[in-house]
Motif scaffolding. Structure first.
Motif, PDB file in Angstrom:
ATOM      1  N   PRO A 137     -24.326  92.834  39.242  1.00  0.00           N
ATOM      2  CA  PRO A 137     -24.252  91.635  38.405  1.00  0.00           C
ATOM      3  C   PRO A 137     -22.845  91.445  37.841  1.00  0.00           C
ATOM      4  CG  PRO A 137     -26.037  93.116  37.724  1.00  0.00           C
ATOM      5  CD  PRO A 137     -25.141  93.887  38.644  1.00  0.00           C
ATOM      6  N   PRO A 138     -22.521  90.230  37.384  1.00  0.00           N
ATOM      7  CA  PRO A 138     -21.220  90.017  36.729  1.00  0.00           C
ATOM      8  C   PRO A 138     -21.092  90.914  35.501  1.00  0.00           C
ATOM      9  CG  PRO A 138     -22.343  87.928  37.168  1.00  0.00           C
ATOM     10  CD  PRO A 138     -23.333  89.000  37.450  1.00  0.00           C
ATOM     11  N   SER A 191     -21.584  86.363  29.506  1.00  0.00           N
ATOM     12  CA  SER A 191     -22.321  85.803  28.374  1.00  0.00           C
ATOM     13  C   SER A 191     -23.698  85.368  28.851  1.00  0.00           C
ATOM     14  CB  SER A 191     -21.560  84.621  27.780  1.00  0.00           C
ATOM     15  OG  SER A 191     -21.377  83.616  28.764  1.00  0.00           O
ATOM     16  N   TRP A 192     -24.652  85.374  27.957  1.00  0.00           N
ATOM     17  CA  TRP A 192     -26.035  85.076  28.330  1.00  0.00           C
ATOM     18  C   TRP A 192     -26.753  84.571  27.099  1.00  0.00           C
ATOM     19  CZ3 TRP A 192     -30.611  88.301  27.284  1.00  0.00           C
ATOM     20  CH2 TRP A 192     -31.754  87.837  27.935  1.00  0.00           C
ATOM     21  N   ASP A 247     -25.574  88.035  23.613  1.00  0.00           N
ATOM     22  CA  ASP A 247     -24.171  87.686  23.869  1.00  0.00           C
ATOM     23  C   ASP A 247     -23.581  88.460  25.039  1.00  0.00           C
ATOM     24  OD1 ASP A 247     -24.219  90.140  22.675  1.00  0.00           O
ATOM     25  OD2 ASP A 247     -22.517  89.756  21.338  1.00  0.00           O
ATOM     26  N   ASN A 248     -24.377  89.322  25.680  1.00  0.00           N
ATOM     27  CA  ASN A 248     -23.904  90.108  26.810  1.00  0.00           C
ATOM     28  C   ASN A 248     -25.096  90.429  27.700  1.00  0.00           C
ATOM     29  OD1 ASN A 248     -23.158  92.496  28.442  1.00  0.00           O
ATOM     30  ND2 ASN A 248     -21.275  92.459  27.240  1.00  0.00           N
ATOM     31  N   ALA A 249     -24.995  90.088  28.978  1.00  0.00           N
ATOM     32  CA  ALA A 249     -26.148  90.166  29.880  1.00  0.00           C
ATOM     33  C   ALA A 249     -26.332  91.528  30.537  1.00  0.00           C
ATOM     34  CB  ALA A 249     -26.018  89.095  30.965  1.00  0.00           C
ATOM     35  N   ASN A 250     -25.446  92.495  30.281  1.00  0.00           N
ATOM     36  CA  ASN A 250     -25.531  93.772  31.001  1.00  0.00           C
ATOM     37  C   ASN A 250     -26.917  94.404  30.913  1.00  0.00           C
ATOM     38  OD1 ASN A 250     -22.839  93.594  31.733  1.00  0.00           O
ATOM     39  ND2 ASN A 250     -22.107  94.897  30.085  1.00  0.00           N
ATOM     40  N   HIS A 300     -34.396  93.499  33.457  1.00  0.00           N
ATOM     41  CA  HIS A 300     -34.956  92.608  34.475  1.00  0.00           C
ATOM     42  C   HIS A 300     -35.269  93.386  35.757  1.00  0.00           C
ATOM     43  CE1 HIS A 300     -35.422  88.952  36.906  1.00  0.00           C
ATOM     44  NE2 HIS A 300     -34.620  89.529  37.797  1.00  0.00           N
ATOM     45  N   ILE A 301     -34.369  94.253  36.163  1.00  0.00           N
ATOM     46  CA  ILE A 301     -34.548  95.013  37.400  1.00  0.00           C
ATOM     47  C   ILE A 301     -35.638  96.064  37.249  1.00  0.00           C
ATOM     48  CG2 ILE A 301     -33.377  96.695  38.888  1.00  0.00           C
ATOM     49  CD1 ILE A 301     -30.849  94.901  38.519  1.00  0.00           C
TER      50      ILE A 301
END
Length: 454
Positions: free
Chosen positions: A226-227, A231-232, A252-255, A261-262
Motif C-alpha cells: 500500500p502507499p 492520508s485516509w 490521518d494515516n492509513a498504514n 483490512h487485510i
C-alpha cells in the motif's frame, strides 16, 4: 538480463504519463508475443509492418503505434489507447527495435516497468521492485489452488510473482485464483495488459478504494504494497467488522487501516505479506499502540522484517515487511513448530547490494538468509536460534511490555536509523501531542453538535 537486450524506456517515461508509458510498453510486448507465437499470419504482418515504420524518418511513429496497440475497454466500454505526441517518435522507434531484438519478453517487461518506476517514483508513481516481490512471495509460499488477493495491485506484479513461485516449483502452469483491486482505472489497465502479455488470467475488480469496505471474499494469501503513510479519512462506522471502537485505526494515516483490512480478508489459515512504512511498527500514539496490541493479542502477527533503507527511488526511509498468519499452530503442510503467542523479528537492514545508478536492491544472500531464518523458526527440527543483531523470537508478553512496538531492531539488540533514545523520546512526546489535538477535535465536534441541537 544481458545488457544488450535492455529496453530503452526512460526517454518514453519522460514524455508520457506513467501509466500511459506502461500501457505502450505492455501493448508492444503483447503484439510482439503474438507475432512470435501465434500461428495467425496477420499477427506477423502487423508486427512486421510496425517494425518497417521505424526505418521511415518522416513517418509519425506515434500514429503507427496507436494503430497497432491492442484495444482495451474502460468501465464504460470505450476503447482506450494512449495519446502519443510527435515528440515521442524517436523514443518509440528505439523501443520497437529493441523489443524486436529481445529474447525473454517476460524479463524485458519486468525490466521496463522497473525502469519506468525508478524514473517516475518521485512523483508518486511506482510499482513494487522485483527483488522485493520475490521476498514477499517466497515468505508466504503460496500453494497450488489457493486464492490470492492484492488489494492495491498496481501492475499486478505481486500476483504475477505468486504465479511464478508456484509454477517454478511444480514445473507447470499454476492454478492459483488471482484477484486484484486498485483505486485507479489506469493502473488496472496496465495490470490487465501485464497479465495478458504473460498469458495469465486473473479477476480484476472495478476501480475502487479497497479500504472503503471489507473484502467480499476470504483469501488464503494476501500480498500488498500500500502507499506509505497515505492520508485516509474514513466515515466512522460502528458496525465495521474490520475493527472495533477500541482498536479502530487512526484516520490521518492509513498504514494500520490497511493491515486490519487485510487481516479481515484472510481465511482461517490465511497468510499475508505487507510492505509497510516503518512508522506502522513504531508509532507511539495511543491509538496506534491499541491497534498493534489487538494484532498481537489476536496472534496474527507472525514476523516483522526490517528492510534496508534506500530500496525505493522515491524515499530513503526504511520500511518493514509484515508477515501475518491466522493460524500459527503446528500443521503438516505449513510449519511443524507451535509458534502461537510468539513473533519473530528479523533485522535485514544490511541485506542489500549496490545496483546501477547508485541504487540499492536486496542482495540474493540477504533474501536467502531471511527465508532460511523464517523457515527454521517455523519448523521443529529447523534448529532455529536467536542471533544478536539479526533475529529473535519474542513472546507476546514482552511485546506488551514494550507498548507493542514492533520494530525488529528493538528486540534483536541493534538500534536502527532514527532509533536513538533521544529520538524515541521526541517521537513519544510528539505522539502524545497529536493525541491531544485529536481529542480536542473530537470535543469540538461534540460541542458543535450540541449547539446545533439547542
Amino acid at each position: 538480463m544481458p545488457p544488450e537486450i535492455r529496453i530503452p524506456v526512460r526517454d518514453l517515461g519522460n514524455l508520457l504519463e506513467f501509466h500511459d508509458a506502461c500501457r505502450v510498453v505492455a501493448g508492444l510486448m503483447i503484439l510482439r508475443n503474438q507475432a512470435r507465437y501465434s500461428p495467425r499470419s496477420d499477427q506477423h504482418s502487423l508486427w512486421n509492418w510496425l517494425l518497417a515504420q521505424t526505418d521511415k524518418p518522416q513517418q509519425q511513429m506515434g500514429l503507427s503505434v496507436r494503430e497497432c496497440l491492442p484495444r482495451y475497454q474502460d468501465e464504460e466500454g470505450r476503447a482506450f489507447v494512449p495519446r502519443l505526441p510527435p515528440t515521442a517518435d524517436d523514443a518509440l522507434r528505439r523501443l520497437v527495435k529493441a523489443i524486436h531484438r529481445a529474447g525473454r519478453l517476460d524479463d524485458c517487461l519486468d525490466q521496463c516497468f522497473q525502469d519506468l518506476s525508478e524514473a517516475k517514483a518521485k512523483s508518486g508513481d511506482y510499482f513494487t521492485r522485483n527483488d522485493v516481490v520475490r521476498l514477499m512471495v517466497a515468505a508466504v509460499d503460496p500453494q497450488e489452488g489457493q486464492r490470492v488477493l492484492d488489494p492495491v495491485c498496481g501492475s499486478a506484479g505481486l500476483l504475477i510473482g505468486a504465479d511464478r513461485h508456484v509454477s517454478g516449483r511444480t514445473g507447470r502452469p499454476s492454478n492459483l485464483e488471482l484477484t486484484g483491486q486498485d483505486v485507479h482505472a489506469s493502473a488496472l489497465h496496465v495490470a490487465r495488459m501485464n497479465l495478458d502479455a504473460r498469458n495469465l488470467d486473473a479477476r480484476l475488480l472495478p476501480p475502487m478504494d479497497s479500504l472503503a469496505r471489507p473484502a467480499e471474499s476470504s483469501y488464503d494469501i494476501v500480498l500488498a504494497n500500500p502507499p506509505f503513510n497515505a492520508s485516509w479519512r474514513a466515515e466512522p462506522r460502528t458496525d465495521d467488522p474490520r475493527w472495533s471502537d477500541e482498536a479502530a485505526p487512526p484516520q490521518d494515516n492509513a498504514n494500520l487501516a490497511w493491515i486490519l483490512h487485510i487481516v479481515h480478508a484472510l481465511a482461517p489459515r490465511g497468510r499475508a505479506a505487507i510492505l509497510m512504512a516503518e512508522g506502522a511498527a513504531t508509532g507511539a500514539r495511543h491509538v496506534e499502540q491499541r491497534v498493534r496490541g489487538r494484532l498481537v493479542q489476536d496472534d496474527v502477527v507472525e514476523c516483522v522484517v526490517a528492510l534496508p533503507p534506500g530500496l525505493f527511488a522515491h524515499s530513503r526511509a526504511p520500511c518493514c515487511l509484515w508477515l501475518l498468519n491466522t493460524d500459527k499452530g503446528p500443521r503438516d503442510e505449513w510449519g511443524s513448530s507451535d509458534r502461537r503467542g510468539k513473533v519473530l523479528f528479523i533485522n535485514a537492514r544490511k541485506a542489500y547490494e549496490q545496483a546501477p545508478r547508485r541504487k540499492r536492491r536486496l542482495s540474493p544472500k540477504g533474501v536467502e538468509q531471511v527465508l532460511r531464518t523464517l523457515g527454521e523458526w517455523r519448523e521443529v527440527d529447523g534448529q532455529y536460534r536467536d542471533e544478536a543483531g539479526q533475529c529473535r523470537s519474542v513472546t507476546a508478553e514482552e511485546i506488551a511490555d514494550q507498548r507493542y512496538d514492533l520494530q525488529p531492531p528493538k528486540y534483536t539488540g541493534e538500534l536502527g536509523i532514527g532509533d536513538a533514545p533521544e529520538q524515541r523520546q521526541i517521537d513519544e512526546l510528539a505522539a502524545e501531542l497529536r493525541d491531544r489535538f485529536q481529542e480536542s477535535r473530537v470535543l469540538e465536534a461534540d460541542l458543535l453538535r450540541i449547539l446545533d441541537e439547542l
